[in-house]
Motif scaffolding. Structure first.
Motif, PDB file in Angstrom:
ATOM      1  N   GLU A  61       0.825  -1.208   0.000  1.00  0.00           N
ATOM      2  CA  GLU A  61       0.000   0.000   0.000  1.00  0.00           C
ATOM      3  C   GLU A  61       0.858   1.257   0.000  1.00  0.00           C
ATOM      4  OE1 GLU A  61      -3.243  -0.200  -0.337  1.00  0.00           O
ATOM      5  OE2 GLU A  61      -3.200  -2.372  -0.200  1.00  0.00           O
ATOM      6  N   ILE A  62       0.417   2.244  -0.729  1.00  0.00           N
ATOM      7  CA  ILE A  62       1.082   3.548  -0.743  1.00  0.00           C
ATOM      8  C   ILE A  62       0.496   4.361   0.394  1.00  0.00           C
ATOM      9  CG2 ILE A  62       1.430   5.665  -2.045  1.00  0.00           C
ATOM     10  CD1 ILE A  62       1.338   4.009  -4.552  1.00  0.00           C
ATOM     11  N   PRO A  63       1.336   4.956   1.236  1.00  0.00           N
ATOM     12  CA  PRO A  63       0.813   5.718   2.366  1.00  0.00           C
ATOM     13  C   PRO A  63      -0.003   6.925   1.909  1.00  0.00           C
ATOM     14  CG  PRO A  63       3.183   6.019   2.173  1.00  0.00           C
ATOM     15  CD  PRO A  63       2.785   4.988   1.164  1.00  0.00           C
ATOM     16  N   ARG A  64      -1.076   7.202   2.662  1.00  0.00           N
ATOM     17  CA  ARG A  64      -1.900   8.375   2.352  1.00  0.00           C
ATOM     18  C   ARG A  64      -1.146   9.622   2.770  1.00  0.00           C
ATOM     19  NH1 ARG A  64      -6.905   8.208   0.587  1.00  0.00           N
ATOM     20  NH2 ARG A  64      -7.943   6.199   0.559  1.00  0.00           N
ATOM     21  N   SER A  65      -1.295  10.650   1.962  1.00  0.00           N
ATOM     22  CA  SER A  65      -0.605  11.899   2.261  1.00  0.00           C
ATOM     23  C   SER A  65      -1.374  13.050   1.638  1.00  0.00           C
ATOM     24  CB  SER A  65       0.813  11.845   1.691  1.00  0.00           C
ATOM     25  OG  SER A  65       1.456  13.076   1.899  1.00  0.00           O
ATOM     26  N   ASP A  66      -1.270  14.214   2.296  1.00  0.00           N
ATOM     27  CA  ASP A  66      -1.914  15.405   1.751  1.00  0.00           C
ATOM     28  C   ASP A  66      -1.037  16.071   0.698  1.00  0.00           C
ATOM     29  OD1 ASP A  66      -4.059  15.006   3.380  1.00  0.00           O
ATOM     30  OD2 ASP A  66      -3.315  16.312   4.971  1.00  0.00           O
ATOM     31  N   ARG A  67       0.197  15.652   0.647  1.00  0.00           N
ATOM     32  CA  ARG A  67       1.120  16.233  -0.328  1.00  0.00           C
ATOM     33  C   ARG A  67       1.533  15.159  -1.331  1.00  0.00           C
ATOM     34  NH1 ARG A  67       6.029  14.421   0.702  1.00  0.00           N
ATOM     35  NH2 ARG A  67       6.465  13.571   2.736  1.00  0.00           N
ATOM     36  N   ARG A  68       2.140  15.599  -2.375  1.00  0.00           N
ATOM     37  CA  ARG A  68       2.590  14.682  -3.417  1.00  0.00           C
ATOM     38  C   ARG A  68       3.812  13.912  -2.913  1.00  0.00           C
ATOM     39  NH1 ARG A  68       3.073  16.727  -9.457  1.00  0.00           N
ATOM     40  NH2 ARG A  68       2.726  14.711 -10.401  1.00  0.00           N
ATOM     41  N   LEU A  69       3.798  12.556  -3.116  1.00  0.00           N
ATOM     42  CA  LEU A  69       4.923  11.738  -2.674  1.00  0.00           C
ATOM     43  C   LEU A  69       6.046  11.777  -3.701  1.00  0.00           C
ATOM     44  CD1 LEU A  69       3.019   8.610  -1.349  1.00  0.00           C
ATOM     45  CD2 LEU A  69       4.029  10.441  -0.019  1.00  0.00           C
ATOM     46  N   THR A  70       7.254  11.762  -3.209  1.00  0.00           N
ATOM     47  CA  THR A  70       8.417  11.724  -4.101  1.00  0.00           C
ATOM     48  C   THR A  70       8.777  10.255  -4.363  1.00  0.00           C
ATOM     49  OG1 THR A  70       9.883  11.860  -2.205  1.00  0.00           O
ATOM     50  CG2 THR A  70       9.302  13.939  -3.285  1.00  0.00           C
ATOM     51  N   PRO A  71       9.529   9.971  -5.407  1.00  0.00           N
ATOM     52  CA  PRO A  71       9.839   8.582  -5.751  1.00  0.00           C
ATOM     53  C   PRO A  71      10.522   7.807  -4.631  1.00  0.00           C
ATOM     54  CG  PRO A  71      10.389  10.003  -7.582  1.00  0.00           C
ATOM     55  CD  PRO A  71      10.008  10.890  -6.436  1.00  0.00           C
ATOM     56  N   TYR A  72      11.377   8.430  -3.837  1.00  0.00           N
ATOM     57  CA  TYR A  72      12.065   7.681  -2.792  1.00  0.00           C
ATOM     58  C   TYR A  72      11.146   7.370  -1.613  1.00  0.00           C
ATOM     59  CZ  TYR A  72      12.687  12.144  -0.354  1.00  0.00           C
ATOM     60  OH  TYR A  72      12.482  13.342   0.278  1.00  0.00           O
ATOM     61  N   GLU A  73       9.981   7.995  -1.544  1.00  0.00           N
ATOM     62  CA  GLU A  73       9.021   7.697  -0.487  1.00  0.00           C
ATOM     63  C   GLU A  73       8.113   6.516  -0.862  1.00  0.00           C
ATOM     64  OE1 GLU A  73       8.065  11.861   1.688  1.00  0.00           O
ATOM     65  OE2 GLU A  73       7.470  11.736  -0.419  1.00  0.00           O
ATOM     66  N   VAL A  74       8.095   6.159  -2.127  1.00  0.00           N
ATOM     67  CA  VAL A  74       7.316   5.027  -2.607  1.00  0.00           C
ATOM     68  C   VAL A  74       8.297   3.891  -2.857  1.00  0.00           C
ATOM     69  CG1 VAL A  74       5.769   4.198  -4.410  1.00  0.00           C
ATOM     70  CG2 VAL A  74       5.684   6.585  -3.689  1.00  0.00           C
ATOM     71  N   HIS A  75       7.958   2.692  -2.417  1.00  0.00           N
ATOM     72  CA  HIS A  75       8.872   1.566  -2.571  1.00  0.00           C
ATOM     73  C   HIS A  75       9.073   1.234  -4.040  1.00  0.00           C
ATOM     74  CE1 HIS A  75       7.050   0.916   1.501  1.00  0.00           C
ATOM     75  NE2 HIS A  75       8.327   1.098   1.762  1.00  0.00           N
ATOM     76  N   GLY A  76      10.264   0.817  -4.382  1.00  0.00           N
ATOM     77  CA  GLY A  76      10.591   0.548  -5.785  1.00  0.00           C
ATOM     78  C   GLY A  76      10.415  -0.899  -6.181  1.00  0.00           C
ATOM     79  N   ASN A  77       9.490  -1.638  -5.570  1.00  0.00           N
ATOM     80  CA  ASN A  77       9.358  -3.057  -5.881  1.00  0.00           C
ATOM     81  C   ASN A  77       8.067  -3.354  -6.628  1.00  0.00           C
ATOM     82  OD1 ASN A  77       7.604  -2.630  -3.833  1.00  0.00           O
ATOM     83  ND2 ASN A  77       8.521  -4.075  -2.408  1.00  0.00           N
ATOM     84  N   GLN A  78       7.690  -2.523  -7.537  1.00  0.00           N
ATOM     85  CA  GLN A  78       6.552  -2.736  -8.426  1.00  0.00           C
ATOM     86  C   GLN A  78       5.221  -2.796  -7.693  1.00  0.00           C
ATOM     87  OE1 GLN A  78       7.607  -2.302 -11.281  1.00  0.00           O
ATOM     88  NE2 GLN A  78       9.735  -2.792 -10.978  1.00  0.00           N
ATOM     89  N   GLY A  79       5.132  -2.240  -6.490  1.00  0.00           N
ATOM     90  CA  GLY A  79       3.856  -2.172  -5.795  1.00  0.00           C
ATOM     91  C   GLY A  79       3.445  -3.427  -5.074  1.00  0.00           C
ATOM     92  N   THR A  80       4.362  -4.403  -4.914  1.00  0.00           N
ATOM     93  CA  THR A  80       4.043  -5.610  -4.154  1.00  0.00           C
ATOM     94  C   THR A  80       5.183  -5.922  -3.207  1.00  0.00           C
ATOM     95  OG1 THR A  80       5.010  -7.102  -5.774  1.00  0.00           O
ATOM     96  CG2 THR A  80       2.663  -6.584  -6.031  1.00  0.00           C
ATOM     97  N   ARG A  81       4.886  -6.764  -2.207  1.00  0.00           N
ATOM     98  CA  ARG A  81       5.916  -7.220  -1.271  1.00  0.00           C
ATOM     99  C   ARG A  81       5.662  -8.699  -0.993  1.00  0.00           C
ATOM    100  NH1 ARG A  81       2.411  -4.180   2.167  1.00  0.00           N
ATOM    101  NH2 ARG A  81       1.344  -5.579   3.573  1.00  0.00           N
ATOM    102  N   PRO A  82       6.672  -9.432  -0.525  1.00  0.00           N
ATOM    103  CA  PRO A  82       6.449 -10.849  -0.207  1.00  0.00           C
ATOM    104  C   PRO A  82       5.400 -10.991   0.884  1.00  0.00           C
ATOM    105  CG  PRO A  82       8.784 -10.349  -0.271  1.00  0.00           C
ATOM    106  CD  PRO A  82       8.057  -9.048  -0.373  1.00  0.00           C
ATOM    107  N   SER A  83       4.560 -11.982   0.748  1.00  0.00           N
ATOM    108  CA  SER A  83       3.497 -12.216   1.724  1.00  0.00           C
ATOM    109  C   SER A  83       4.003 -13.140   2.825  1.00  0.00           C
ATOM    110  CB  SER A  83       2.299 -12.860   1.024  1.00  0.00           C
ATOM    111  OG  SER A  83       1.327 -13.227   1.967  1.00  0.00           O
ATOM    112  N   PRO A  84       3.716 -12.808   4.091  1.00  0.00           N
ATOM    113  CA  PRO A  84       4.124 -13.726   5.171  1.00  0.00           C
ATOM    114  C   PRO A  84       3.301 -15.014   5.151  1.00  0.00           C
ATOM    115  CG  PRO A  84       2.914 -11.845   6.064  1.00  0.00           C
ATOM    116  CD  PRO A  84       3.104 -11.602   4.604  1.00  0.00           C
TER     117      PRO A  84
END
Length: 120
Positions: free
Chosen positions: A74-97
């Motif tokens: 999930e991308i964190p909610r924010s009132d401002r525009r997120l910069t690229p380094y604040e969004v994870h660079g793994n194509q929008g997914t992570r390993p599931s536990p």
């Protein structure tokens, strides 16, 4: 006068036969040139590996497929525009536990519009 017409006709038939012959000679020359050029290019390529240089199966046997479940990152909610380094660079997914794969229900077709009965 009749003799002149036959000479002209004879000249035209000779020219009509020479043109296709010359075109054939040009095509054959181009094919021979292509073969010669291909042989030169192949001679510059590295040699093919010998049978003993071919890849072998690893000592532990063949490599098996690894199934990895992923879930949305999930991308964190924010009132401002997120910069690229604040969004994870793994194509929008992570390993599931959770390692259990989801399965379709008994009455589920498994896909939208696949013609199955669907869940009731």
């Amino acid at each position: 006068m009749n003799m002149e017409w036959t000479d002209i006709a004879a000249e035209r038939s000779v020219l009509g036969g020479i043109a296709p012959f010359l075109a054939g000679v040009v095509v054959v020359a181009m094919l021979i040139g292509a073969l010669w050029l291909g042989a030169r290019v192949r001679a510059r390529e590295p040699r093919r590996p010998r049978p003993d240089e071919q890849p072998r199966i690893p000592e532990g046997g063949p490599v098996h497929e690894e199934r990895l479940l992923r879930e949305p990152d999930e991308i964190p909610r924010s009132d401002r525009r997120l910069t690229p380094y604040e969004v994870h660079g793994n194509q929008g997914t992570r390993p599931s536990p959770d390692k259990k794969r989801p399965r379709w229900g008994k009455n589920s077709s498994g896909g939208f519009g696949s013609g199955g009965l669907g869940a009731h």
